[in-house]
Scaffold this active site. Sequence first.
Site, PDB file in Angstrom:
ATOM      1  N   GLU A 263       0.886  -1.294  -0.091  1.00  0.00           N
ATOM      2  CA  GLU A 263      -0.278  -0.068  -0.006  1.00  0.00           C
ATOM      3  C   GLU A 263       0.994   1.512  -0.052  1.00  0.00           C
ATOM      4  O   GLU A 263       1.953   1.631   0.295  1.00  0.00           O
ATOM      5  CB  GLU A 263      -0.447  -0.290   1.229  1.00  0.00           C
ATOM      6  CG  GLU A 263      -1.599  -1.508   1.135  1.00  0.00           C
ATOM      7  CD  GLU A 263      -2.839  -0.945   2.166  1.00  0.00           C
ATOM      8  OE1 GLU A 263      -3.504  -2.049   2.236  1.00  0.00           O
ATOM      9  OE2 GLU A 263      -3.293  -0.069   3.001  1.00  0.00           O
TER      10      GLU A 263
ATOM     11  N   CYS B 105      -0.181  -2.235  16.166  1.00  0.00           N
ATOM     12  CA  CYS B 105      -0.082  -2.144  14.931  1.00  0.00           C
ATOM     13  C   CYS B 105      -0.399  -3.360  13.127  1.00  0.00           C
ATOM     14  O   CYS B 105       0.115  -4.652  14.115  1.00  0.00           O
ATOM     15  CB  CYS B 105       2.036  -2.172  13.831  1.00  0.00           C
ATOM     16  SG  CYS B 105       1.872  -1.827  12.493  1.00  0.00           S
TER      17      CYS B 105
ATOM     18  N   GLY C 182       6.410  -2.157   6.473  1.00  0.00           N
ATOM     19  CA  GLY C 182       7.847  -2.788   7.155  1.00  0.00           C
ATOM     20  C   GLY C 182       8.645  -1.281   7.183  1.00  0.00           C
ATOM     21  O   GLY C 182       8.003  -1.094   7.971  1.00  0.00           O
ATOM     22  N   GLU C 183       9.537  -2.591   7.092  1.00  0.00           N
ATOM     23  CA  GLU C 183      10.482  -1.308   8.409  1.00  0.00           C
ATOM     24  C   GLU C 183      11.503  -1.511   7.461  1.00  0.00           C
ATOM     25  O   GLU C 183      12.579  -2.273   6.933  1.00  0.00           O
ATOM     26  CB  GLU C 183      11.163  -2.883   9.372  1.00  0.00           C
ATOM     27  CG  GLU C 183      12.779  -1.898  10.500  1.00  0.00           C
ATOM     28  CD  GLU C 183      12.540  -0.777  10.898  1.00  0.00           C
ATOM     29  OE1 GLU C 183      11.117  -0.440  11.066  1.00  0.00           O
ATOM     30  OE2 GLU C 183      13.802  -0.085  10.339  1.00  0.00           O
TER      31      GLU C 183
ATOM     32  N   SER D  53      10.986   6.131   8.964  1.00  0.00           N
ATOM     33  CA  SER D  53      10.591   6.674   9.942  1.00  0.00           C
ATOM     34  C   SER D  53      11.504   4.754  10.335  1.00  0.00           C
ATOM     35  O   SER D  53      11.387   3.706   9.650  1.00  0.00           O
ATOM     36  CB  SER D  53      10.005   6.051  10.202  1.00  0.00           C
ATOM     37  OG  SER D  53       9.024   5.575  11.920  1.00  0.00           O
TER      38      SER D  53
ATOM     39  N   SER E 245      10.646   6.069  16.225  1.00  0.00           N
ATOM     40  CA  SER E 245       9.097   5.568  16.411  1.00  0.00           C
ATOM     41  C   SER E 245       9.517   5.092  17.774  1.00  0.00           C
ATOM     42  O   SER E 245      10.058   3.613  18.282  1.00  0.00           O
ATOM     43  CB  SER E 245       8.369   4.250  16.118  1.00  0.00           C
ATOM     44  OG  SER E 245       8.241   4.521  14.841  1.00  0.00           O
ATOM     45  N   LEU E 246       9.640   5.394  19.485  1.00  0.00           N
ATOM     46  CA  LEU E 246       9.656   5.560  20.359  1.00  0.00           C
ATOM     47  C   LEU E 246       8.551   5.392  20.892  1.00  0.00           C
ATOM     48  O   LEU E 246       9.015   4.029  21.544  1.00  0.00           O
ATOM     49  CB  LEU E 246       9.582   6.815  20.876  1.00  0.00           C
ATOM     50  CG  LEU E 246      10.193   6.698  21.742  1.00  0.00           C
ATOM     51  CD1 LEU E 246      11.854   6.596  23.225  1.00  0.00           C
ATOM     52  CD2 LEU E 246      10.616   8.221  22.689  1.00  0.00           C
ATOM     53  N   ASN E 247       7.265   5.547  20.777  1.00  0.00           N
ATOM     54  CA  ASN E 247       5.760   4.961  21.390  1.00  0.00           C
ATOM     55  C   ASN E 247       6.155   4.545  22.489  1.00  0.00           C
ATOM     56  O   ASN E 247       4.818   4.349  23.120  1.00  0.00           O
ATOM     57  CB  ASN E 247       5.801   3.567  20.418  1.00  0.00           C
ATOM     58  CG  ASN E 247       5.671   3.704  19.119  1.00  0.00           C
ATOM     59  OD1 ASN E 247       5.561   5.058  19.304  1.00  0.00           O
ATOM     60  ND2 ASN E 247       5.441   3.103  18.461  1.00  0.00           N
TER      61      ASN E 247
ATOM     62  N   ASN F  85      -4.675   4.479  16.439  1.00  0.00           N
ATOM     63  CA  ASN F  85      -6.159   4.609  14.808  1.00  0.00           C
ATOM     64  C   ASN F  85      -5.848   2.951  15.464  1.00  0.00           C
ATOM     65  O   ASN F  85      -5.266   2.339  15.430  1.00  0.00           O
ATOM     66  CB  ASN F  85      -5.051   4.645  13.970  1.00  0.00           C
ATOM     67  CG  ASN F  85      -4.892   6.047  13.453  1.00  0.00           C
ATOM     68  OD1 ASN F  85      -5.433   6.835  13.776  1.00  0.00           O
ATOM     69  ND2 ASN F  85      -3.279   6.093  12.796  1.00  0.00           N
TER      70      ASN F  85
ATOM     71  N   CYS G 141      -1.840   5.672   9.617  1.00  0.00           N
ATOM     72  CA  CYS G 141      -0.991   5.063  10.571  1.00  0.00           C
ATOM     73  C   CYS G 141      -0.965   4.065  10.893  1.00  0.00           C
ATOM     74  O   CYS G 141      -1.772   3.733  11.944  1.00  0.00           O
ATOM     75  CB  CYS G 141       0.216   5.681  11.758  1.00  0.00           C
ATOM     76  SG  CYS G 141       0.887   7.562  11.186  1.00  0.00           S
TER      77      CYS G 141
END
Length: 380
Positions: free
Chosen positions: A100, A149, A193-194, A223, A246-248, A322, A365
């Site tokens: 996507e 995610c 993906g990373e 990111s 991406s701390l999160n 989300n 996201c």
Amino acid sequence: MQPYMTHLAHNLLLGLDRGELVSLVAGLDEPAYRAQQLLDGIYRKRLESIDRISTFPQALRSKLVGDGYTIGLPAVEKRFVSIDGTVRYLIALTDGQTVETVWMPEGDGGEAGDGTEAGDSAQNGPRGWDRATICVSSQVGCAVDCQFCLTALLGVKRNLTAGEIVGQVLRVLTDQNVSPPQDRVNLVFMGMGEPFLNYDNFIKAVRLLVEEVGIAESRMTVSTAGIVPRIHDFGLEAIRPKLAISLNASNDETRTRLMPINRKWSLATLITAARDFPLRNRERITFEYVLLDGVNDDTTNAEEVVTLLRGLPSKVNLIALNPGPGIDFLTPTADRVSAFQNVLIKSGIPTFVRRPRGRDIFAACGQLKRTVEIATSPAL
Ligand code: SAH
């Protein structure tokens, strides 16, 4: 057996850089300027087929086609349009896998009813937006397994090639009828993906996008979930996008629960890598932080973030979760989000709350799971 698998293996031109195209034309005993004509045809004109390379004599086009070459631009399989102007593309790769890619127009007219004065729109193009961001995928699925995610639920199927990463951008530019650098287009490598687990292809794609497609590196952000050795490598790149991490979470216990990768590279290791990262003039590292109600969104967590980031040139993007099917977390209220944001702002860290884009079409996201697998599978 899918029919395309039975075809001759194609030699794809998309993804080849200048050096590789120079070798290719040399191998055909053609003059070197043919390489530039190929670069223009593939990356600037975004031609769909070798037959359309009008700067090439017909015999040369036929020769390439006869040798099994194609351009290899991916196709739009589906297109979902949000009420906020966001367009989510399901892009079909040449082996039938899909990823996507999201188009997000911003500025006047990009969103219905944003309350902008009518007079302002005169500065903008006839399209009604003044800049747009394309969110690009780097892998089919993802291996990192972040618990909030949706893409993680897919697992990783494979890496994208450099051509497939560039191809997403070209396909969306063509569909939107825009061309950088005249049109202001930003890229964020924040799709499925990373990117730092597909590092070489990602970096090659960046170089092609900068040098051949004409999008400035200053308009790109990548990111990472925190692949520490690659953060180090990335800092050494001559051409590189801006870095987002991406701390999160604000402590190891919570981060390990949300992002199992934190077992391998703890917060201390990650923040050290960020502190060591060679920033350019006026550059900052962006830290993304997904707020999960009652999990990581307390003001005490915000205080911990302040401590972690003290003295680091940074900014923070807060993203209220989300939600989605299979995700066991709740979205915090707007009040909790503001309280968290205020703690950071008071300590001098520029902190923004990211507006969700395209939530109605699952393009926001973490929603880039192939919701189509759920939503549209009967139609496939
Ligand atoms: N793998 C990379 C690139 C993906 S970026 C990375 O992790 O950084 C995707 C961004 O969306 C990340 O910052 C991630 O934390 C955020 N995200 C993922 N799932 C989300 C969700 N359900 N709601 C809000 N943000 C989410």
